[in-house]
Design an enzyme around this catalytic site. Structure first.
Site, PDB file in Angstrom:
ATOM      1  CB  SER A 294      18.490 -53.011 -45.021  1.00 32.79           C
ATOM      2  OG  SER A 294      18.669 -54.495 -44.748  1.00 32.79           O
ATOM      3  CG  ASP A 376      18.384 -54.659 -36.981  1.00 36.53           C
ATOM      4  OD1 ASP A 376      18.027 -55.817 -37.315  1.00 36.53           O
ATOM      5  OD2 ASP A 376      18.481 -53.710 -37.936  1.00 36.53           O
ATOM      6  CG  HIS A 405      16.360 -55.004 -40.308  1.00 33.27           C
ATOM      7  ND1 HIS A 405      17.465 -54.366 -40.220  1.00 33.27           N
ATOM      8  CD2 HIS A 405      16.069 -55.302 -41.795  1.00 33.27           C
ATOM      9  CE1 HIS A 405      17.765 -54.410 -41.247  1.00 33.27           C
ATOM     10  NE2 HIS A 405      17.203 -54.894 -42.226  1.00 33.27           N
TER      11      HIS A 405
END
Length: 426
Positions: A294, A376, A405
């Protein structure tokens, strides 16, 4: 007998607390007709939706669904009743991108979500982000200025975290100026020798860190850093408080002023972490990589682009990439600065370019392992693919289509093994 009966009663009383909760009894699945979830532009993707309870289709279930390009659904339906718990859908795209069907089932007052995201010629997806003419000078000057300051490292042994094979320390050192410090957890093999190294950079938010003892136990130096200039061994409640106060929305700070952007200190600090690793007598002087997920994916790209000592990188569902494509009404990377903003501030658009992972990815020269999921909803697969498509260095793509995610165990294992291979530990 009384003692035995009492023990049995205690065991049975504890069983509910000991039982694990795994998964859900009601599941919504959305399945495409191509096993790799990929199609050519102009082809039609066929989806099958099933709502199941205890593994069997649920009759007369009410669902909402939306379908269309990721982040820009073209069809939105509410309270559709599926008599036999199933439905079919088809969708297509004329230009490279991702098409998503998302279904929410309402059962006994609770919502259950399933989605599927099909890629249309994803290998042809390209970013919209422009690169400032002075990008290299901007970051070169920032690092040169920071390196005028000695690292002044402070090391504290965390004896309760050490193992037979790994020493664990809390470390802090000077970042971009005196008084501004980077804190992290350093794991070093106990056995004297020279070792490869790995820098682990964090996702968004603030939290304590435990250090990567496992990777260190395989024969590597591992430095895991925080980015906020605060110790990383405080109680969890401390970080919960600060997330809601001083660090609330930190990723939007001074977006229109590149020299004052919150992430300038963060990127510089991540590169200074490589400086610190290079100062360690246990480092072998050759192998040092960077990895993160991320926000950490973005930082991995930035460090690899700015520091040519980096020999490998592994960004996972990398955020902070291709913000600018939102101006074309296409899915953009987190934090989605310009998503559904009709008249964005041009200074913010220009300022964001200095902190867009795309412009760092264009400068990566070392081998990389790139992994993300099609489902995601934080980092769209289109922005992750844009990163991969602009990288000119040796690269490996590992897509886990169903992930959002988050990671699957198999993805984590593959990532760990790839890192160890790069450090010549496999």
């Amino acid at each position: 007998m009384k003692r035995t009966s009492l023990l049995l009663c205690l065991v049975f009383a504890m069983m509910p607390a000991m039982a694990q909760i795994i998964g859900k009894n009601i599941v919504v699945t959305v399945t495409p007709d191509h096993k790799d979830w990929n199609y050519k532009t102009g082809e039609k993707a066929q989806f099958v939706v099933n709502v199941r309870k205890s593994g069997t289709l649920l009759d007369n279930v009410s669902v909402d669904y939306e379908a269309g390009p990721v982040m820009y659904p073209e069809v939105v339906k509410k309270d559709v009743v599926l008599k036999d718990g199933t439905m079919k859908w088809s969708g297509s795209m004329k230009t490279p991108g991702f098409y998503r069907l998302k279904v929410t089932a309402h059962v006994e007052g609770k919502d259950y979500v399933g989605l599927c995201t099909a890629g249309f010629s994803p290998e042809k997806i390209m970013p919209a982000t422009k690169c400032p003419d002075d990008f290299d000078q901007f970051w070169g000057d920032a690092l040169q200025q920071a390196r005028k300051n000695a690292l002044d490292p402070h090391l504290t042994l965390l004896s309760d975290r050490c193992t037979e094979n790994v020493n664990v320390y809390e470390v802090n050192f000077v970042n971009n100026r005196p008084g501004s410090r980077i804190f992290g957890i350093l794991c070093v093999p106990v056995k004297p020798g020279k070792y490869p190294a790995l820098l682990r950079v964090p996702g968004a938010g603030a939290r304590p860190y435990g250090g990567d003892v496992y990777t260190a136990s395989q024969g590597a130096i591992v430095l895991e850093i925080g980015i906020h200039g605060i110790p990383v061994t405080m109680p969890l409640s401390f970080y919960e408080y600060i997330r809601e106060s001083a660090l609330d929305g930190y990723w939007e700070t001074n977006l229109d002023q590149p020299d004052k952007n919150f992430y300038k200190r963060v990127v510089v600090g991540a590169v200074r972490s490589v400086d610190y690793i290079a100062s360690l007598p246990q480092w072998n002087g050759k192998d040092v990589g960077v990895t993160g997920a991320s926000q950490g994916g973005f930082l991995s790209l930035a460090v690899a682009a700015l520091d040519k000592r980096i020999t490998f990188l592994a960004p996972v569902h990398d955020a902070m990439c291709d913000y600018e494509i939102a101006l074309q009404k296409k899915a953009c990377g987190w934090p989605h600065y310009f998503y559904q903003v009709e008249k964005p501030d041009q200074k913010k658009v220009e300022g964001a370019r200095y902190y867009d992972g795309i412009n760092f990815a264009r400068r990566v020269e070392c081998p990389g392992w790139y992994s993300f999921g099609y489902n995601d909803e934080v980092v769209p697969p289109s922005s992750a693919y844009s990163v991969y498509n602009v990288v000119n260095a040796p690269k490996t793509l590992s897509v886990y289509q169903m992930t959002g995610h988050f990671w699957y165990q198999e993805q984590w294992d593959e990532w760990e093994n790839w890192l160890l291979e790069q450090m010549h530990l496999r």
